[in-house]
Design a protein around this motif. Sequence first.
Motif, PDB file in Angstrom:
ATOM      1  N   ALA A  44      31.199  39.380 -78.057  1.00 53.84           N
ATOM      2  CA  ALA A  44      30.576  40.697 -77.949  1.00 53.84           C
ATOM      3  C   ALA A  44      29.237  40.635 -77.219  1.00 53.84           C
ATOM      4  O   ALA A  44      28.502  41.612 -77.211  1.00 53.84           O
ATOM      5  N   CYS A  45      28.900  39.476 -76.620  1.00 53.57           N
ATOM      6  CA  CYS A  45      27.654  39.353 -75.865  1.00 53.57           C
ATOM      7  C   CYS A  45      27.835  38.231 -74.843  1.00 53.57           C
ATOM      8  O   CYS A  45      28.904  37.648 -74.747  1.00 53.57           O
ATOM      9  N   ALA A  46      26.773  37.929 -74.113  1.00 53.38           N
ATOM     10  CA  ALA A  46      26.838  36.851 -73.125  1.00 53.38           C
ATOM     11  C   ALA A  46      25.717  35.842 -73.346  1.00 53.38           C
ATOM     12  O   ALA A  46      25.369  35.095 -72.440  1.00 53.38           O
ATOM     13  N   THR A  47      25.169  35.779 -74.551  1.00 49.85           N
ATOM     14  CA  THR A  47      24.014  34.914 -74.806  1.00 49.85           C
ATOM     15  C   THR A  47      24.379  33.443 -74.946  1.00 49.85           C
ATOM     16  O   THR A  47      23.485  32.599 -75.021  1.00 49.85           O
ATOM     17  N   CYS A  48      25.660  33.107 -74.950  1.00 45.40           N
ATOM     18  CA  CYS A  48      26.063  31.698 -74.980  1.00 45.40           C
ATOM     19  C   CYS A  48      26.575  31.259 -73.608  1.00 45.40           C
ATOM     20  O   CYS A  48      27.340  30.309 -73.489  1.00 45.40           O
ATOM     21  N   HIS A  49      26.115  31.944 -72.565  1.00 40.39           N
ATOM     22  CA  HIS A  49      26.480  31.628 -71.186  1.00 40.39           C
ATOM     23  C   HIS A  49      26.081  30.199 -70.838  1.00 40.39           C
ATOM     24  O   HIS A  49      24.938  29.804 -71.041  1.00 40.39           O
TER      25      HIS A  49
END
Length: 104
Positions: A44-49
């Motif tokens: 649900a996010c992209a913070t572990c890109h």
Amino acid sequence: MPKMSFFERDGSVREVEAPLGLSVLEIAHRHGVDLEGACEGSLACATCHVVVDPAWAEKLQPPTEDEEDMLDLAFALEKTSRLGCQIVMTEALDGLVVRLPRTG
């Protein structure tokens, strides 16, 4: 036990044990690597890109449409960018190398 390497934002490299069945995000958290994962791996996010080393990119399962949609929100997107929560460690990924993208 399989291992993987994180190239951190400061340029240092951290080789860590990477238990089978854990995601790159979970492995990072287990070893204190600065990879956020705000949604705790729920896609649900992209913070572990992360940016996968090109030599390893073809060995991964292709990203799902949902992962690609979240990657569109990531800063500093590159050709081999993936979400760490979607890369699950297998024997075939022993030695995996990823780089944390620069922020800001």
